[in-house]
Design a protein around this motif. Structure first.
Motif, PDB file in Angstrom:
ATOM      1  N   MET A 294       0.830  -1.203   0.000  1.00  0.00           N
ATOM      2  CA  MET A 294       0.000   0.000   0.000  1.00  0.00           C
ATOM      3  C   MET A 294       0.865   1.254   0.000  1.00  0.00           C
ATOM      4  N   MET A 295       1.954   1.228   0.756  1.00  0.00           N
ATOM      5  CA  MET A 295       2.796   2.418   0.863  1.00  0.00           C
ATOM      6  C   MET A 295       3.517   2.715  -0.449  1.00  0.00           C
ATOM      7  N   ASN A 296       3.794   1.675  -1.220  1.00  0.00           N
ATOM      8  CA  ASN A 296       4.567   1.881  -2.440  1.00  0.00           C
ATOM      9  C   ASN A 296       3.696   2.113  -3.668  1.00  0.00           C
ATOM     10  N   GLN A 297       2.367   2.021  -3.519  1.00  0.00           N
ATOM     11  CA  GLN A 297       1.516   2.184  -4.684  1.00  0.00           C
ATOM     12  C   GLN A 297       1.406   3.650  -5.082  1.00  0.00           C
ATOM     13  N   ASP A 298       1.317   3.864  -6.401  1.00  0.00           N
ATOM     14  CA  ASP A 298       1.263   5.221  -6.941  1.00  0.00           C
ATOM     15  C   ASP A 298      -0.131   5.810  -6.814  1.00  0.00           C
ATOM     16  N   ARG A 299      -0.186   7.109  -6.574  1.00  0.00           N
ATOM     17  CA  ARG A 299      -1.453   7.837  -6.542  1.00  0.00           C
ATOM     18  C   ARG A 299      -1.779   8.355  -7.940  1.00  0.00           C
ATOM     19  N   ALA A 300      -2.972   8.949  -8.067  1.00  0.00           N
ATOM     20  CA  ALA A 300      -3.416   9.422  -9.373  1.00  0.00           C
ATOM     21  C   ALA A 300      -2.537  10.563  -9.865  1.00  0.00           C
ATOM     22  N   PHE A 301      -2.231  10.544 -11.155  1.00  0.00           N
ATOM     23  CA  PHE A 301      -1.466  11.609 -11.793  1.00  0.00           C
ATOM     24  C   PHE A 301      -2.365  12.823 -12.039  1.00  0.00           C
ATOM     25  N   ALA A 302      -3.622  12.567 -12.388  1.00  0.00           N
ATOM     26  CA  ALA A 302      -4.582  13.645 -12.634  1.00  0.00           C
ATOM     27  C   ALA A 302      -5.959  13.178 -12.176  1.00  0.00           C
ATOM     28  N   THR A 303      -6.822  14.116 -11.861  1.00  0.00           N
ATOM     29  CA  THR A 303      -8.164  13.791 -11.390  1.00  0.00           C
ATOM     30  C   THR A 303      -9.189  14.748 -11.990  1.00  0.00           C
ATOM     31  N   VAL A 304     -10.427  14.311 -11.935  1.00  0.00           N
ATOM     32  CA  VAL A 304     -11.576  15.147 -12.296  1.00  0.00           C
ATOM     33  C   VAL A 304     -12.641  14.949 -11.237  1.00  0.00           C
ATOM     34  N   ARG A 305     -13.209  16.017 -10.762  1.00  0.00           N
ATOM     35  CA  ARG A 305     -14.295  15.937  -9.793  1.00  0.00           C
ATOM     36  C   ARG A 305     -15.593  16.321 -10.511  1.00  0.00           C
ATOM     37  N   LEU A 306     -16.453  15.313 -10.698  1.00  0.00           N
ATOM     38  CA  LEU A 306     -17.717  15.540 -11.381  1.00  0.00           C
ATOM     39  C   LEU A 306     -18.694  16.266 -10.466  1.00  0.00           C
ATOM     40  N   ASN A 307     -19.700  16.867 -11.070  1.00  0.00           N
ATOM     41  CA  ASN A 307     -20.674  17.623 -10.288  1.00  0.00           C
ATOM     42  C   ASN A 307     -21.608  16.721  -9.492  1.00  0.00           C
ATOM     43  N   VAL A 308     -21.784  15.482  -9.965  1.00  0.00           N
ATOM     44  CA  VAL A 308     -22.713  14.568  -9.299  1.00  0.00           C
ATOM     45  C   VAL A 308     -22.020  13.223  -9.109  1.00  0.00           C
ATOM     46  N   SER A 309     -22.549  12.433  -8.187  1.00  0.00           N
ATOM     47  CA  SER A 309     -22.063  11.078  -7.980  1.00  0.00           C
ATOM     48  C   SER A 309     -23.241  10.128  -8.038  1.00  0.00           C
ATOM     49  N   GLY A 310     -22.947   8.842  -8.197  1.00  0.00           N
ATOM     50  CA  GLY A 310     -24.005   7.849  -8.257  1.00  0.00           C
ATOM     51  C   GLY A 310     -24.498   7.547  -9.649  1.00  0.00           C
ATOM     52  N   GLN A 311     -24.099   8.352 -10.649  1.00  0.00           N
ATOM     53  CA  GLN A 311     -24.510   8.105 -12.018  1.00  0.00           C
ATOM     54  C   GLN A 311     -23.487   7.220 -12.718  1.00  0.00           C
ATOM     55  N   ARG A 312     -23.972   6.347 -13.583  1.00  0.00           N
ATOM     56  CA  ARG A 312     -23.068   5.544 -14.390  1.00  0.00           C
ATOM     57  C   ARG A 312     -22.399   6.440 -15.426  1.00  0.00           C
ATOM     58  N   ASN A 313     -21.131   6.188 -15.669  1.00  0.00           N
ATOM     59  CA  ASN A 313     -20.412   6.971 -16.666  1.00  0.00           C
ATOM     60  C   ASN A 313     -19.319   6.124 -17.293  1.00  0.00           C
ATOM     61  N   ILE A 314     -18.881   6.517 -18.468  1.00  0.00           N
ATOM     62  CA  ILE A 314     -17.743   5.892 -19.124  1.00  0.00           C
ATOM     63  C   ILE A 314     -16.792   6.994 -19.573  1.00  0.00           C
ATOM     64  N   CYS A 315     -15.507   6.677 -19.606  1.00  0.00           N
ATOM     65  CA  CYS A 315     -14.492   7.670 -19.941  1.00  0.00           C
ATOM     66  C   CYS A 315     -13.668   7.232 -21.140  1.00  0.00           C
ATOM     67  N   ALA A 316     -12.998   8.178 -21.739  1.00  0.00           N
ATOM     68  CA  ALA A 316     -12.067   7.909 -22.829  1.00  0.00           C
ATOM     69  C   ALA A 316     -10.961   8.944 -22.771  1.00  0.00           C
ATOM     70  N   LEU A 317      -9.756   8.510 -23.128  1.00  0.00           N
ATOM     71  CA  LEU A 317      -8.607   9.406 -23.252  1.00  0.00           C
ATOM     72  C   LEU A 317      -8.276   9.499 -24.727  1.00  0.00           C
ATOM     73  N   SER A 318      -8.404  10.688 -25.283  1.00  0.00           N
ATOM     74  CA  SER A 318      -8.267  10.850 -26.723  1.00  0.00           C
ATOM     75  C   SER A 318      -7.522  12.133 -27.042  1.00  0.00           C
ATOM     76  N   THR A 319      -6.969  12.191 -28.242  1.00  0.00           N
ATOM     77  CA  THR A 319      -6.346  13.417 -28.748  1.00  0.00           C
ATOM     78  C   THR A 319      -7.313  14.073 -29.727  1.00  0.00           C
ATOM     79  N   ILE A 320      -7.833  15.232 -29.373  1.00  0.00           N
ATOM     80  CA  ILE A 320      -8.772  15.968 -30.220  1.00  0.00           C
ATOM     81  C   ILE A 320      -8.160  17.321 -30.538  1.00  0.00           C
ATOM     82  N   GLN A 321      -8.052  17.621 -31.815  1.00  0.00           N
ATOM     83  CA  GLN A 321      -7.449  18.870 -32.268  1.00  0.00           C
ATOM     84  C   GLN A 321      -6.053  19.040 -31.658  1.00  0.00           C
TER      85      GLN A 321
END
Length: 444
Positions: A294-321
């Motif tokens: 646990m001590m050696n595990q890496d934390r998140a490099f970046a985060t996003v805090r959504l306005n709501v919780s409890g909703q299903r969502n899917i994400c993608a990492l893409s290069t746009i423009q």
């Protein structure tokens, strides 16, 4: 009764949503049909197709940027329909013994997942190649297929009670290996774009692990959190395999950076903090493996805090423009686009929010047009190598030169290797296969 009949039809409600294999397109299923969107621009969300022929669509998958789309409806949950949406024709359909839970596809294979069996089709002629029977109960249809047709690895739960991953080679049609990934049952699986890495999460959702493929060695371990268990709803690599994104039923989206850490670090100055750091690192050698891990595990490099919780969502990492973006599609019918700083990470910035259930602008002929680039804001992005292959050298069959409905193309007329699709100009020459009987395939 007459007044009710004259009332306007209720607006379409969202049933499902999915990105295509290279995250250049978004498909949504609704109570009235399905829609396809192009993800080539930040400011404008172009709807490239809408169909209202089949209601209550709960699975819709598009093959890259081609005209091939696979649809399953609640009206016929045991039937898979394959369409050429540009021509408005049904290529084929297949019926199965129980409800279809998920579908995965690449340029070589189409995989249909039922609760206790998996069917593997050859996508160029839709021939059923293999039936994997008696798989552990998989009520959510969890499975992942490598988008790299050179290997076509398939991953699915190998146990209903533990986090074992069954890895199957979709090309040779043989079992590759079993990976003991987690203690508890699996909740998410995702391959990187080359099929050389596989990410997994359990139903607890606290730890995300990345394994090498096909060997199954653990490469990375990331901790999403320790305070509470969550339901991981989305797990996805960036196309260059530098980042891994995880979202859940909470308000936080985590992005991890896959960096190779080395032991050759510069000598720290003889300070009190440096001394204590060395003492802490040495102390982990005497702690139980679970605690020190646990001590050696890496934390998140970046985060996003959504306005709501409890909703299903899917994400993608893409290069746009020409810039890296995080895309978040939520069950309330919105697509949120965030800027991702590939150099410093941190909190991602929301730059655009689109409604998916409004009257989308039809851009049937402009899906692949180049959009004017936004101003460059990240120095590290300028040096990023493009991952988009040249479409002028991709072999395949044009829409006008493909198979006619019901025509069987001789094997020697197929393109060398897997059938490739060049955006809107090519599609797999698939023979008509109505009323196919999947049960006649080879059984494992």
């Amino acid at each position: 009764m007459e007044a009710a009949a004259e009332a306007p039809a209720p607006p379409a409600a969202l049933r499902c949503f999915s990105y295509n294999q290279d995250c250049t397109s978004l498909a949504i299923g609704t109570t009235t049909g399905y829609r396809l969107f192009s993800l080539s621009s930040v400011e404008q969300l172009d709807q490239v197709h809408e169909s209202n022929e089949i209601p209550d669509v709960y699975i819709v998958e598009r093959l890259f940027s081609s005209s091939l789309v696979v649809v399953v409806s609640h009206a016929k949950p045991q039937q898979m329909n394959v369409y050429h949406f540009k021509k408005g024709t049904e290529i084929c359909n297949y019926s199965y013994s129980s409800n279809i839970l998920s579908i995965r596809l690449n340029r070589q294979r189409l995989v249909v997942c039922l609760e206790e069996s998996i069917y593997i089709h050859n996508i160029k002629d839709m021939k059923l190649l293999k039936t994997i029977l008696d798989t552990p109960p998989n009520t959510t249809g969890l499975c992942a297929l490598s988008i790299n047709h050179a290997n076509s690895y398939l991953a699915y739960p190998g146990s209903a009670t533990s986090g074992e991953i069954a890895l199957y080679d979709g090309n040779s049609l043989k079992t590759a290996c079993a990976i003991p990934a987690h203690d508890g049952p699996l909740a998410a699986l995702a391959f990187n774009s080359t099929g050389s890495k596989l990410a997994s999460a359990s139903e607890k959702g606290t730890v995300i692990r990345v394994f090498s493929i096909p060997g199954g060695q653990k490469l990375y371990e990331f901790r999403r959190g320790m305070k509470r268990y969550v339901n991981i709803s989305s797990l996805v690599f960036s196309m260059d395999s530098q980042f891994l994104c995880a979202s859940s039923n909470t308000e936080t989206v985590h992005i991890f950076k896959l960096e190779h850490l080395t032991d050759s670090r510069p000598e720290e100055p003889p300070t009190w903090s440096g001394y204590m750091g060395k003492m802490f690192q040495a102390a982990t050698n005497y702690l139980p493996a679970q605690v020190s891990g646990m001590m050696n595990q890496d934390r998140a490099f970046a985060t996003v805090r959504l306005n709501v919780s409890g909703q299903r969502n899917i994400c993608a990492l893409s290069t746009i423009q020409k810039l890296p973006r995080l895309l978040v599609t939520t069950s309330d019918g919105h697509l949120c686009i965030y800027n991702l700083d590939p150099q410093d990470g941190g909190e991602c910035v929301l730059i655009k929010k689109h409604s998916l259930l409004g009257s989308g602008k039809m851009e049937e002929n402009k899906e692949n047009d180049l959009q004017p680039p936004l101003p460059q804001s990240y120095a590290a992005t300028v040096a990023r190598q493009s991952t988009v292959p040249s479409t002028s050298t991709v072999p395949g069959y044009s829409e006008d030169g493909g198979a006619l409905r019901g025509e069987v193309i001789p094997e020697h007329e197929f393109a060398t290797g897997p059938v490739c699709l060049d955006d809107e100009n090519e599609f797999p020459p698939i023979i008509l296969c109505r009323g196919g009987q999947p049960g006649k395939a080879k059984r494992s």
